[in-house]
Design an enzyme around this catalytic site. Sequence first.
Site, mmCIF file in Angstrom:
data_model
loop_
_atom_site.group_PDB
_atom_site.id
_atom_site.type_symbol
_atom_site.label_atom_id
_atom_site.label_comp_id
_atom_site.label_asym_id
_atom_site.label_seq_id
_atom_site.Cartn_x
_atom_site.Cartn_y
_atom_site.Cartn_z
ATOM 1 C CE LYS A 83 -101.397 15.314 -53.338
ATOM 2 N NZ LYS A 83 -100.163 16.120 -53.279
HETATM 3 O O1 G3P Z 1 -97.493 17.366 -55.133
HETATM 4 C C1 G3P Z 1 -97.072 16.343 -55.941
HETATM 5 C C2 G3P Z 1 -96.221 16.729 -57.122
HETATM 6 O O2 G3P Z 1 -96.557 17.978 -57.612
HETATM 7 C C3 G3P Z 1 -94.757 16.473 -56.983
HETATM 8 O O3 G3P Z 1 -93.973 17.085 -57.954
HETATM 9 O O4 G3P Z 1 -91.782 17.820 -58.855
HETATM 10 O O5 G3P Z 1 -91.868 16.143 -56.962
HETATM 11 O O6 G3P Z 1 -92.530 15.504 -59.275
HETATM 12 P P1 G3P Z 1 -92.459 16.599 -58.269
#
Ligand code: G3P
Length: 219
Positions: A83
């Site tokens: 990633k």
């Molecule tokens: O993996 C990245 C993403 O899904 C992060 O989510 O909830 O931290 O915005 P969030």
Amino acid sequence: MKFFVDTGNLKEIQNLVPLGIVDGVTTNPSLLAKESGDVRLLLKQICETVQGPVSAEVVATDAAGMVREGRELAAIDRHIVVKVPFTREGVKACRTLTGEGLRVNVTLVFSATQALIAAKVGATYVSPFVGRLDDIATSGMDLIRQIVEIYENYGFTTEVLVASVRHPMHVVEAARMGADVCTCPAAVIEALFKHPLTDIGLERFLKDWETAQASRVTG
Ligand code: G3P
């Protein structure tokens, strides 16, 4: 649509995999920072558990460093997807890593132009963050619609991986738009199962069955 679990927690993954609906896992530095122990070992255990793509993110910010870290991450297990953040350096690193045959997930994508560029450099997955866009009063799902349309127009094979998912409606809308993957926190996956009418219906079926059995015995 594939379901990935957005977590670095092995127990959560072990709990969900037996359901047969988990196609992969996404992690990020914030998620892995919550876990204890050796990160490489944890990633290996996650790969062995899920037997599908597991995104592991680089933390270098220069292309050469990202490529170096990406190769190291990919060496952990054949299921690792490297990633990289969507930056100029990340785009360069993506091109190099995909050129070597490694799979790359371009993350922190917040616009259609970023998604178009990620596809042009051969990303395996592009990760638009819908929840974080919603947080700033911009429709995250509108972005998914735009990316799906653009990729269809040109036949890009990069898969649209809907990330930063916060609730089941994100999942429903992603599926309606034809997104390839939705990565969800474990709590969102659990919520996909729930319907009160299922619980009420099952309770009634079992009660009716018990009543009929009891009357057969006594009758
Ligand atoms: O993996 C990245 C993403 O899904 C992060 O989510 O909830 O931290 O915005 P969030």
